[in-house]
Scaffold this active site. Sequence first.
Site, PDB file in Angstrom:
ATOM      1  N   CYS A 129       0.855  -1.207   0.000  1.00  0.00           N
ATOM      2  CA  CYS A 129       0.000   0.000   0.000  1.00  0.00           C
ATOM      3  C   CYS A 129       0.885   1.249   0.000  1.00  0.00           C
ATOM      4  CB  CYS A 129      -0.923   0.019   1.215  1.00  0.00           C
ATOM      5  SG  CYS A 129      -1.829   1.585   1.302  1.00  0.00           S
ATOM      6  N   THR A 191      -0.814  -0.270  -7.058  1.00  0.00           N
ATOM      7  CA  THR A 191      -0.792   0.999  -7.800  1.00  0.00           C
ATOM      8  C   THR A 191       0.610   1.603  -7.898  1.00  0.00           C
ATOM      9  OG1 THR A 191      -1.305   2.096  -5.716  1.00  0.00           O
ATOM     10  CG2 THR A 191      -3.155   1.599  -7.165  1.00  0.00           C
TER      11      THR A 191
END
Length: 303
Positions: A129, A191
């Site tokens: 994350c 991401t």
Amino acid sequence: MDLSVALGRLSLANPILVASGTFGYAKEAAPFVDLGRLGGIVPKTVTSLPRAGNRPPRIVETASGMLNSIGLDNDGIDHFIEHHVPYLSRQGTRLIANVAGKTEDEFPSLVAKLDLVAGVDAIELNLSCPNVSGGIDFATKPEVTERVIRRCYESTGKPILAKLTPNVTDILSIADAARQGGADAVTLINTLVGTAIDWRKRRPILSNVVGGLSGPAIKPIALRMVMMVARKVAIPIVGVGGISTLDDVMEFLIAGASAVQLGTVNFFDPSSSMRMLDDLPTAVASLGASSVQEVIGTLEWPR
Ligand code: FUM
């Protein structure tokens, strides 16, 4: 047509899953999706204690994508087990819980807790994350990745998926470390770190300044990483990153992913998974195959 696939010890009825953080805890998506048709659901990451996440604004739309800096907003693992697992585990599909530790020690303790929970079929470790302090550090150094995964592997009999970050120079060494630590599969990719600026105000738009970029804009990067890992590391791969059409799904399968997760598309086309499942058998058959398994990793490399 046999749509079934396997991620190490985890078997799936089909390769189409939904990605953590893009599907809530599934109730919100139920009006758009026949949940039982999915290959699996990966709900939002849970942590040891509840987290409020980062201050808003924490979402920005970008060209063909989205930046988020949510910051692992969730109600904690106990709430997840008590309030979300009963619903999720009744849906007739695989439930892959997703957890993130703040420290190396927290990962195996979260995993050990889930080991006791009926209805959780597998556990995805969010080692990547970008929106919390140290969040990607579990997947940027091979020795750390291997150590965390090994400790998790020793804490449960359930299959383990390791979600890796693309924000590294050498994804192969990290994927191989995940394999050595005992992961059943790697999930590629989380991401990419980016930012957005309001030039008139001379300020970053996100309160956290940076966020994680997802959506169609990152698909070529995700596809490259899946292809590279599939060629060099002997571990099943779950492809994720900008997948929004059945053509995208097929590209990831051919590149070497055994399954895929749909992420950002759930926000702009929430029923897309159902259409993909309708059309997947025809696409696989068009390659002369009678099972999804037959087409995985069949990319022909130029001589
Ligand atoms: O900030 C977030 O909650 C996102 C998590 C992730 O990308 O893993």
